[in-house]
Design an enzyme around this catalytic site. Structure first.
Site, short mmCIF file in Angstrom:
data_model
loop_
_atom_site.label_atom_id
_atom_site.label_comp_id
_atom_site.label_asym_id
_atom_site.label_seq_id
_atom_site.Cartn_x
_atom_site.Cartn_y
_atom_site.Cartn_z
N ASP A 35 0.80 -1.22 0.00
CA ASP A 35 0.00 0.00 0.00
C ASP A 35 0.83 1.28 0.00
OD1 ASP A 35 0.77 -0.39 2.69
OD2 ASP A 35 -1.08 0.49 3.47
N TRP A 109 2.36 -14.38 2.35
CA TRP A 109 3.46 -15.02 3.07
C TRP A 109 4.37 -13.85 3.50
CZ3 TRP A 109 1.19 -16.74 -1.33
CH2 TRP A 109 0.72 -18.06 -1.34
N ARG A 110 4.14 -13.32 4.69
CA ARG A 110 4.83 -12.09 5.06
C ARG A 110 5.43 -12.12 6.47
NH1 ARG A 110 -0.17 -8.08 4.62
NH2 ARG A 110 1.49 -6.52 4.32
N ALA A 236 -16.99 4.03 -5.22
CA ALA A 236 -17.63 4.70 -6.36
C ALA A 236 -18.41 5.93 -5.93
CB ALA A 236 -18.56 3.72 -7.08
N GLY A 266 -7.16 3.20 -3.80
CA GLY A 266 -6.96 4.17 -2.74
C GLY A 266 -5.53 4.67 -2.65
N ASP A 267 -4.57 3.80 -2.94
CA ASP A 267 -3.17 4.18 -2.89
C ASP A 267 -2.83 5.22 -3.95
OD1 ASP A 267 -3.09 2.12 -1.01
OD2 ASP A 267 -2.32 0.66 -2.46
#
Length: 312
Positions: A35, A109-110, A236, A266-267
């Site tokens: 993000d 996978w973080r 929207a 949004g980013d």
């Protein structure tokens, strides 16, 4: 925010991961995303001609994927001087699939991502640079990947930025799986909002975090945030901007014929909005710029679309 100096140095803190797009056990396209990194790229693109410079603060490993990420960020004009290389570390990984309506499904996978270890040092590049920053941007995901001690250091960095007149910007991106419980996230968000000059709020995330009975309740909660500037993103629906002491402003979203992928909507909005605001634009104009960019991004696959696909 109307009297911005000619050059603004904005640090964005968070996590960037390897992104695999495609179907399980089928062909996958490899790229990267996250993000705050997505916002950094779109801020760099939107702010280059406005004197707004985006630099990214994160932890990366000493592997070839980390090397390639750095190279590509630099090609985008994103500064990398605040990146901390973690010996033996690696980036996180996620897969993304998109349905016929452009809605996304992620698998992550973080847990061993080098970004989580960013503050595992006596002083980080971000902390060392705090007094030279014009703005600091982080998100709810930035907070979620940090332990309590590291989160406290990020908050202290935010205080230092504000102490010399810089701005702190918080985006409420909320991913429940990254938090032990909603109460812990709510407490961290309260601290972040109390330190922030600008809050970028995705209304669906606000409702999910607080369990509001309706979006109207979430909208009212967002407007009451203790920030001088609150930007409420409604998909929207129109963007609502609340500036302290002024009536709310509504800016319509840009309609598109077909939504392909809502990743980074949004980013990208945040990148264009901040590029405009930090260079002196009025809030309504900045929100319109954000809406235009987001509308272009959602018509293509992936978090970061090719620059040549964007119209002025």
């Amino acid at each position: 925010m109307n009297q911005a100096p000619p050059t603004q140095r904005v640090a964005l803190f968070g996590e960037c991961m390897i992104e695999l797009q495609g179907e399980a056990f089928g062909a996958m396209r490899q790229t990267f995303g996250g993000d705050t990194l997505n916002t950094a790229v779109y801020l760099a693109r939107s702010g280059a001609a406005r004197g707004v410079h985006a630099t990214y603060a994160t932890g990366l490993g000493d592997d070839r994927y980390s090397d390639e990420m750095l190279r590509r960020w630099q090609l985008e004009g994103v500064g990398t001087e605040l990146v901390r290389r973690v010996p033996g570390g690696v980036p996180g990984l996620y897969t993304i699939s998109v349905d016929e309506h452009g809605e996304r499904t992620f698998t992550y996978w973080r847990d061993s991502s080098a970004a989580r270890a960013y503050f595992d040092a006596a002083e980080t590049p971000l902390e060392a640079s705090a007094d030279a920053l014009d703005a600091l941007y982080f998100s709810g995901i930035s907070l979620a990947i940090l332990n309590a001690a590291a989160r406290a250091r990020l908050f202290e960095t935010a205080r230092r930025v504000r102490a010399h007149g810089g701005r702190v910007i918080f985006d409420n991106n909320y991913r429940p799986r990254l938090w032990p419980d909603a109460q812990t996230a709510q407490a961290a968000y309260a601290q972040a909002l109390a330190l922030s000059d600008v809050a970028l709020v995705t209304l669906d995330d606000e409702q999910l975090l607080y369990g509001d009975a309706s979006l109207a309740d979430s909208r009212a909660r967002s407007r009451a945030a203790p920030c001088g500037e609150v930007v409420i993103k409604q998909g929207a629906g129109p963007v609502i901007v609340r500036l302290a002491g002024k009536p709310p402003i509504e800016v319509p979203a840009v309609r598109v014929e077909r939504v392909v992928d809502t990743t980074a909507a949004g980013d990208s909005f945040a990148g264009a909005y901040l590029a405009a605001r930090l260079s002196g634009a009025e809030a309504a104009d900045a929100a319109a710029a954000g809406a235009r960019l987001a509308a272009q991004v959602i018509q293509h696959r992936g978090a970061i679309i090719a620059a040549e696909l964007l119209r002025p």
